[in-house]
Design a protein around this motif. Structure first.
Motif, short mmCIF file in Angstrom:
data_model
loop_
_atom_site.label_atom_id
_atom_site.label_comp_id
_atom_site.label_asym_id
_atom_site.label_seq_id
_atom_site.Cartn_x
_atom_site.Cartn_y
_atom_site.Cartn_z
N ARG A 54 24.08 42.14 43.05
CA ARG A 54 24.64 41.46 41.87
C ARG A 54 24.08 40.05 41.74
NH1 ARG A 54 28.55 43.59 38.88
NH2 ARG A 54 29.47 42.23 37.30
N LEU A 55 23.95 39.34 42.84
CA LEU A 55 23.40 37.99 42.79
C LEU A 55 21.98 37.99 42.25
CD1 LEU A 55 24.69 36.48 46.15
CD2 LEU A 55 25.43 35.84 43.84
N LYS A 56 21.17 38.99 42.62
CA LYS A 56 19.81 39.07 42.10
C LYS A 56 19.81 39.23 40.58
CE LYS A 56 18.08 41.30 46.33
NZ LYS A 56 17.51 42.56 46.89
N VAL A 57 20.71 40.08 40.08
CA VAL A 57 20.79 40.30 38.64
C VAL A 57 21.31 39.05 37.94
CG1 VAL A 57 21.90 41.66 36.82
CG2 VAL A 57 21.03 42.79 38.88
N MET A 58 22.28 38.39 38.54
CA MET A 58 22.79 37.14 37.98
C MET A 58 21.68 36.11 37.84
SD MET A 58 26.40 36.98 40.08
CE MET A 58 26.57 35.21 39.87
N ASP A 59 20.82 36.02 38.85
CA ASP A 59 19.68 35.10 38.77
C ASP A 59 18.79 35.44 37.59
OD1 ASP A 59 20.52 33.72 41.03
OD2 ASP A 59 19.23 34.85 42.40
N ALA A 60 18.52 36.72 37.41
CA ALA A 60 17.66 37.16 36.31
C ALA A 60 18.32 36.91 34.95
CB ALA A 60 17.32 38.64 36.46
N GLN A 61 19.65 37.00 34.91
CA GLN A 61 20.37 36.79 33.66
C GLN A 61 20.61 35.32 33.34
OE1 GLN A 61 23.84 39.15 34.60
NE2 GLN A 61 23.11 40.90 33.42
N GLY A 62 20.37 34.45 34.30
CA GLY A 62 20.62 33.03 34.08
C GLY A 62 22.07 32.65 34.24
N LEU A 63 22.80 33.37 35.10
CA LEU A 63 24.21 33.11 35.33
C LEU A 63 24.39 32.39 36.66
CD1 LEU A 63 25.80 36.51 34.23
CD2 LEU A 63 25.74 34.37 32.94
N ALA A 64 25.00 31.21 36.63
CA ALA A 64 25.26 30.48 37.87
C ALA A 64 26.38 31.13 38.66
CB ALA A 64 25.62 29.03 37.55
N ALA A 65 27.40 31.61 37.95
CA ALA A 65 28.56 32.19 38.63
C ALA A 65 29.27 33.14 37.68
CB ALA A 65 29.53 31.10 39.11
N VAL A 66 30.08 34.04 38.25
CA VAL A 66 30.84 34.99 37.44
C VAL A 66 32.25 35.13 37.99
CG1 VAL A 66 28.81 36.32 36.74
CG2 VAL A 66 30.07 36.98 38.80
N LEU A 67 33.19 35.41 37.11
CA LEU A 67 34.52 35.85 37.49
C LEU A 67 34.56 37.36 37.34
CD1 LEU A 67 34.99 32.79 36.76
CD2 LEU A 67 37.34 33.46 36.24
N MET A 68 35.08 38.05 38.35
CA MET A 68 35.11 39.50 38.32
C MET A 68 36.55 40.00 38.36
SD MET A 68 31.91 40.54 40.78
CE MET A 68 32.07 42.25 40.30
N PHE A 69 36.84 40.95 37.48
CA PHE A 69 38.19 41.51 37.37
C PHE A 69 38.12 43.03 37.53
CE2 PHE A 69 38.14 37.57 35.01
CZ PHE A 69 39.29 36.94 35.47
N PRO A 70 39.19 43.61 38.03
CA PRO A 70 39.20 45.07 38.24
C PRO A 70 39.24 45.84 36.93
CG PRO A 70 41.36 44.13 38.71
CD PRO A 70 40.44 42.97 38.47
N THR A 71 38.74 47.06 36.96
CA THR A 71 38.82 47.97 35.82
C THR A 71 39.84 49.07 36.12
OG1 THR A 71 36.54 47.53 35.17
CG2 THR A 71 37.52 49.54 34.34
N LEU A 72 39.57 49.87 37.12
CA LEU A 72 40.53 50.90 37.52
C LEU A 72 41.83 50.27 38.01
CD1 LEU A 72 41.14 53.88 38.11
CD2 LEU A 72 40.05 53.58 40.33
N GLY A 73 41.72 49.14 38.70
CA GLY A 73 42.90 48.52 39.32
C GLY A 73 43.95 48.06 38.34
N VAL A 74 43.56 47.75 37.10
CA VAL A 74 44.55 47.23 36.15
C VAL A 74 45.42 48.34 35.56
CG1 VAL A 74 43.23 45.18 35.57
CG2 VAL A 74 42.85 47.28 34.26
#
Length: 368
Positions: free
Chosen positions: A74-94
Motif C-alpha cells: 500500500r505504501l508503494k501505491v501511495m507513493d505513486a499516487q502522491g499521497l503522504a498519508a491515508v486514513l483507513m476505515f473498515p468495510t465489512l467491519g461496519v
C-alpha cells in the motif's frame, strides 16, 4: 463467544459471514475477490451516464490487488499516487454492530478482536502514514472505556463509531446521554478524535415501513430506489443532531468528530434546523449550535457535491479530502479530488487536501 460473535462459513468456493448464528448479507462477497475496479462507477455517482448506456455495465471487477491487503504494498501505491498519508476505515467491519445489536457483550468482544487484528495487520499509525481506525461501541460504556484506554496506550490516533442510535441493553440511547460522558471526556482529554463512517446503521427498518427492503444489501439482493431516497444520509444527520442538541460538545468542547463517507448535503439542512430550534427554545442551547458545528465537526464531502457551499456553512478549515479509494464509487486517482475544488485558493486547497486532517487528528505532522 464463538457462536455469539462473527464466524466465516465456507461452502465450497463461497464464503459467508455469520453473525450471532445468522448469515449476514451486508457484504455479499466478504472475500472481496474478485473486487470492484476503483472508480469504475464515478459517472454513475456524478449523474453523467451517456445516453443509451446501461448503468449496470459500468461496474467492473478484477482480482484483488496486493495493496488492498498488505501495508508495504500500500505504501508503494501511495507513493505513486502522491499521497503522504491515508486514513483507513473498515468495510465489512461496519456491519458488525448492527448484527450484534441485541448482545452488547458480544459486540464489545468482537470489536476488541477486530482492533487486535487491525493493529497487527495494518497498525494504528504505521510509519506515520497509514492511520487505521479501530472500532468501538457505546452499547456498554464501561466496556468502551476499557477498550479505549487500551487503544490509547497502544497508539491509536482516532476511533470509529457507527452513526446510529446506541443499541444499549435497556433500550436505544442518544450519543448525548449522560452515560456516554466518561467516554467523551476520555477522548477529549486524550486529544483523540472520533470518526463516524458510513455503515449499517439499521435505517432500512424505516424504509421497510414504506415497503422497501428490510435487510441491508447495498451490492446485491432486491433493491428499491426508495430505500436510498429515504435513508441515504439520515443516520449521520441524526447522529450529529443528537450530539449537538443533547450537549455533547458543550460539555466536551475540545472533542473532535468527523463524518466520513456520508456526503455533505445533510450539513446545510441540519444547520438550518438547529438554528431555528435554538431560536424557538434558547434554554436548550447554551451555545449557538452553528458555532458548535463549526468548532467540533469535520466533514468529508462526496466529490460530486457542492463543496464551496459546504465550506461556506462550516468553514473551509473543517472540510476534509476523501477519495474512498479503492472503491468503485470512489476516485480511481485520489489526488484528482483537487479538480473539484474550483474557486478555492491554493492555501485553501492545501487545507482541504492535507492540513485540515492533520488538525483533526491532533498530530504534529504526517510524512511529507
Amino acid at each position: 463467544m464463538k457462536r455469539r460473535g462473527v464466524q466465516v462459513l465456507q461452502d465450497g468456493k463461497r464464503a459467508y459471514i455469520v453473525i450471532a448464528g445468522k448469515i449476514n448479507r451486508f457484504i455479499p462477497n466478504p472475500t472481496f475477490d474478485p473486487v470492484i475496479v476503483p472508480g469504475c462507477t464515478e459517472l454513475l455517482f456524478r449523474g453523467e451516464i451517456p445516453d443509451g448506456v446501461d448503468p449496470k455495465s459500468l461496474t467492473a471487477v478484477e482480482p484483488i490487488h496486493p495493496e488492498y491487503r498488505d501495508r508495504e504494498e500500500r505504501l508503494k501505491v501511495m507513493d505513486a499516487q502522491g499521497l503522504a498519508a491515508v486514513l483507513m476505515f473498515p468495510t465489512l467491519g461496519v456491519g458488525v454492530e448492527q448484527g450484534l445489536r441485541h448482545d452488547p457483550e458480544a459486540t464489545a468482544v468482537a470489536l476488541t478482536a477486530f482492533n487486535r487484528w487491525l493493529e497487527d495487520d495494518w497498525g494504528f499509525a504505521y510509519q506515520n502514514r497509514i492511520f487505521g481506525a479501530p472500532m468501538i461501541s457505546l452499547a456498554d460504556p464501561d466496556a468502551a472505556l476499557v477498550e479505549i484506554e487500551s487503544l490509547l496506550a497502544r497508539g491509536a490516533r482516532a476511533v470509529h463509531l457507527r452513526p446510529a442510535p446506541i443499541p444499549a441493553a435497556d433500550g436505544p440511547r442518544s450519543f448525548g446521554h449522560p452515560a456516554n460522558d466518561p467516554v467523551w471526556s476520555l477522548l477529549a482529554e486524550a486529544g483523540v478524535p472520533v470518526a463516524f463512517h458510513l455503515g449499517d446503521s439499521g435505517y432500512l427498518t424505516y424504509s421497510a415501513a414504506w415497503g422497501g427492503a428490510s435487510d441491508f444489501e447495498p451490492f446485491g439482493g432486491r433493491n428499491d430506489p426508495l430505500d436510498q431516497v429515504l435513508v441515504d444520509d439520515r443516520a449521520i444527520y441524526d447522529t450529529m443532531a443528537s450530539m449537538i442538541t443533547h450537549g455533547v460538545f458543550h460539555r466536551h468542547p475540545t472533542l473532535r468528530v468527523a463524518s466520513v463517507e456520508n456526503g455533505s448535503d445533510w450539513v446545510a439542512i441540519l444547520a438550518k434546523r438547529l438554528r431555528k430550534k435554538a431560536n424557538q427554545a434558547p434554554a436548550y442551547f447554551p451555545e449557538d449550535p452553528l458555532d458548535v458545528l463549526r468548532r467540533n465537526v469535520w466533514v468529508t464531502p462526496y466529490y460530486e457535491e457542492d463543496i464551496p457551499a459546504l465550506a461556506e456553512t462550516i468553514g473551509v478549515g473543517h472540510v476534509l479530502f476523501g477519495s474512498d479509494w479503492p472503491h468503485g464509487e470512489g476516485l480511481a486517482d485520489p489526488v484528482q479530488f483537487t479538480k473539484e475544488l474550483h474557486g478555492f485558493s491554493e492555501a485553501d486547497i492545501r487545507k482541504i487536501m492535507r492540513d485540515n486532517v492533520i488538525e483533526y487528528l491532533g498530530v504534529d505532522s504526517v510524512a511529507s
